[in-house]
Design an enzyme around this catalytic site. Structure first.
Site, PDB file in Angstrom:
ATOM      1  CG  HIS A 153      -1.893   1.060   1.099  1.00 37.92           C
ATOM      2  ND1 HIS A 153      -2.976   0.891   0.179  1.00 37.92           N
ATOM      3  CD2 HIS A 153      -2.060   1.767   1.541  1.00 37.92           C
ATOM      4  CE1 HIS A 153      -3.573   1.925   0.385  1.00 37.92           C
ATOM      5  NE2 HIS A 153      -3.550   2.306   1.214  1.00 37.92           N
ATOM      6  CG  HIS A 197     -10.169   4.108   2.277  1.00 33.06           C
ATOM      7  ND1 HIS A 197     -10.672   4.152   3.291  1.00 33.06           N
ATOM      8  CD2 HIS A 197      -8.789   3.867   2.018  1.00 33.06           C
ATOM      9  CE1 HIS A 197     -10.259   4.741   3.721  1.00 33.06           C
ATOM     10  NE2 HIS A 197      -8.417   4.274   3.742  1.00 33.06           N
TER      11      HIS A 197
END
EC number: 6.3.5.3
Length: 743
Positions: free
Chosen positions: A54, A100
């Site tokens: 990430h 998200h």
């Protein structure tokens, strides 16, 4: 509460605690080698979040380097909070898209809401005022109660945050496929406007300058959120609910206004959002980009929970926080500006010259690590790649699937009821898309359009991706994703400026998944070069799998275009009776991955539709020229559902109809999803101009004042007759009807 006793450095190694944090044995050995000693628990945590996919893009960085990132108008490419493109008059557009996904799968309302908050901060930390939000959402089938819950909560979360913070949510897309049932995709995009002189960088420059913390207090929410986003979802993921952050849009609004006032002060040196990995990423990245170091005293970090450890403070992903660097001696000016907005700016450290991130807590050094090792020098992998068996099978099929249609009208009405095609009014009526009063084209057309006050210009913006095509052929699908986004910008009267992408894929450690990622980025890169749309930033979200089953490869394209004159703004709706209807481009018998194939077979197979990028570019340029010449009344990209759906969508809600004649096999002409095609209407008096500018235009018929779609073949046989009311009822009622279902 925090752990009563943190493991020692020796215990971290011997008990392999680092594995629970997401580090491999090889990565932990590398950390040990870099430091020349065993890392303690806090330091191991710093490396684990910064080396997560990430934050580091360690599995995708080699592929991202293929993207074209330069252009005459590019003022800031990848590497900062958001990319920036010049739009003339000393103004620029700032935009970025981010995912998200994992948080939204576990806690959909807060997951989606904080996704909006995070992308807003990325944009206003650059010095830009956010002018619009968009989103791209993927869910399983709405017949599932769990999917309905996720869908309703995600939309509510996006609306709740965006509406409160006062930024209009103007557009996006929502698609439904079984592969997203356990792992929805929630991608949020923000567009901002900035004057060149106000552009900021997230850099910690100037030895001795002060590092300050602005915004909400730090809690335990979101700890290891970046690591959580770098692993597959499973039954156990429900237990990670505490990893989901909680948003406060009212705090965000205050932070936004405070930051936009801060950038006017020359006391500000650098600013960065505390996003994924919180204080760790913001401090390490700001120092690494500036070639400096940072020393922070964690005793001064505002905390909303008692007994927080250095590990917890550094890894928290509490929302609505900024890290700023201020010229030494001018801290009070910054505090005064921030106080005006009811916030606090707290001195937490200073810039050093040793390229280290040094953390103090209760008088002791609790971490001392090189910033470059955390940020720029994270390990990079080129994973093995393997062609999936399903792809080889599809490619080797001797004949492609062609449907047999018994009733054209019933087929069209059924397609209009498919949730991916059906009206998304249920979604966007929850969004405040008119706040700021600059929205010219609202949700529902090919692209949203927002005017730039004080000028004749406007910005067109869209998010696009047909992941079914990418599943069938990632390289071709990657080209189509870029081309379709550009098509939507052109249909609105704009020239495409650039791309921000959100690469949503499964587990890259599986060779077949890495192959999908590799091939689709090849296709995207080629299309960006051909269409002149540099990639100025984006996000990678891997490990989108549930119990080992991956989502389709879904590289969502966010694109912004410039409309030089608001008089050129074009929408998809037919305008008045007597206007001539044209289709640009020919239909071929291409049904692989189509809505019709999914409707008839319940699954997709075969080959994706072909695309010729040179033809795509030519048609886009010619259509844009015709729009600027005033020769186009409406324009619509022919996409899911083919020409028949595009015709229906062009008359929804309008007191007009259409009489159309098709030449060729009905099913192909009406429902094939061949690429590089547009449906346009042209004022009769502009026919000669239009035909002189657009080469591949075929005259189909004309707009009527009778709200009905009539389609005949060249021999005069009736192919389809449907009233606008019938089509509207099917199209508008589909999603609300499914949501009320108790099945």
């Amino acid at each position: 509460m925090s752990l009563h006793r943190e493991p020692t450095a020796t215990e971290v190694k011997e008990q392999k605690i680092y594995r629970e944090m997401g580090l491999t044995d090889e990565e932990f050995a590398l950390v040990e080698s870099i430091l020349g000693r065993l890392p303690n628990y806090t330091e191991t945590g710093l490396f684990s979040v910064m080396w997560s996919e990430h934050c580091s893009y360690k599995n995708s960085k080699v592929l991202l380097k293929k993207f074209p990132i330069d252009g005459d108008k590019v003022l800031q490419g990848p590497g900062e909070g958001a990319g920036i493109i010049d739009i003339g008059d000393e103004q620029a557009v700032v935009f970025k898209i981010e995912s998200h996904n994992h948080p939204s799968a576990i806690e959909p309302y807060q997951g989606a809401a904080t996704g909006v908050g995070g992308i807003l901060r990325d944009v206003f930390s650059m010095g830009a005022r956010p002018i619009s939000l968009l989103n791209s959402l993927r869910f399983g089938e709405l017949t599932s109660p769990k999917v309905r819950y996720l869908f309703e909560e995600v939309v509510a979360g996006i609306a709740g945050y965006g509406n409160c913070v006062g930024v209009p949510t103007v557009g996006g897309e929502v698609q439904f496929d079984p592969c997203y049932e356990g792992n929805p995709l929630v991608n949020a995009m923000c567009v901002g406007l900035i004057d060149h002189k106000d552009i900021q960088k997230g850099q910690a420059k100037g030895v001795g300058n002060t590092v300050m913390y602005v915004g909400a207090s730090t809690g335990r929410d979101g700890i290891h959120g970046a690591t959580f986003a770098s692993e597959e979802l499973s039954e156990a993921s429900e237990e990670k609910r505490p990893a989901v952050q909680v948003g406060d849009p009212f705090m965000e609004k205050l932070l936004l206004e405070a930051c936009l006032e801060l950038i006017k002060s020359d006391a500000l040196v650098g600013i960065q959002d505390m996003g994924a990995a919180g204080l760790t990423s913001s401090s390490a990245e700001m120092a690494s980009k500036a070639g400096s170091g940072i020393e922070m005293n964690l005793d001064h970090v505002p905390q909303r929970e008692k007994g927080m450890t250095p590990y917890e403070m550094m890894l928290s992903e509490s929302q609505e926080r900024m890290l700023i660097v201020v010229k030494k001696g001018r801290e009070q000016e910054i505090k005064d500006i921030v106080a005006h907005w009811g916030l606090h700016a707290v001195e937490v450290g200073q810039v050093t010259d040793d390229k280290k991130l040094r953390l103090l807590h209760k008088g002791e050094v609790v971490a001392d690590v090189p910033v470059d090792a955390l940020a720029e020098d994270a390990p990079v992998y080129h994973k093995p790649s393997k062609v999936p068996a399903y792809y080889e099978a599809f490619q080797s099929e001797k004949t492609q699937w062609i449907p047999t249609i018994a009733n054209v009208k019933d087929t069209l009405l059924s397609l209009l009821q498919q949730p991916t095609i059906a009206s998304k009014e249920w979604v966007y009526e929850q969004y405040d898309y008119m706040v700021q009063t600059n929205t010219v084209v609202s949700p529902g057309s090919d692209a949203a359009v927002v005017r730039i006050r004080g000028t004749k210009k406007a910005l067109a913006m869209t998010t696009d991706c047909n992941s079914r095509y990418l599943f069938l052929d990632p390289e071709v699908g990657g080209k189509i994703a870029i081309a379709e986004a550009a098509r939507n910008i052109v249909c609105s009267g704009g020239v495409p400026l650039g791309v921000t992408d959100c690469l949503n894929y499964g587990n890259p450690e599986k060779p077949e998944i890495f192959w999908q990622l590799e091939k689709s980025t090849d296709g995207m890169s080629e299309a960006c070069r051909e269409l002149g749309t540099p990639v100025i930033g984006g996000n990678v979200s891997l490990y989108n799998e549930t119990n080992g089953v991956a989502v389709y490869p879904t590289p969502v394209i966010g694109m912004v275009g410039l409309i030089e004159d608001v008089g050129h703004i074009t929408t998809q709706a037919f305008k008045k009776a007597g206007d001539l209807i044209y289709v640009i481009g020919e239909a071929k018998a291409e049904f692989g991955g189509s809505e019709l194939q999914k409707l008839v077979n319940g699954e997709i197979s075969g080959k994706a539709p072909a695309i010729d990028l040179a033809v795509e570019k030519k048609r886009q340029e010619q259509l844009l020229e015709a729009i600027r010449a005033g020769a186009v009344a409406s324009a619509h990209d022919i996409a899911e559902g083919g020409l028949a759906v595009a015709l229906a969508e062009s008359m929804m809600g309008e007191a007009v109809g259409a009489d159309v004649v098709i030449d060729g096999e009905w099913t192909t002409e009406l429902f094939a999803e061949s690429q590089s095609r547009f449906l346009v209407s042209v004022p009769k008096e502009k026919q000669a101009i239009f035909e002189s500018l657009v080469e591949d235009a075929i005259h189909l018929g004309q707009v009527t004042d009778h709200p009905q779609l009539n389609i005949q073949d060249v021999n005069g046989a009736q192919v389809l007759q449907a009233s606008v009311n019938e089509m509207l009822e099917a199209w508008k009622g589909a999603i609300p009807c499914l949501l009320k279902s108790k099945a």
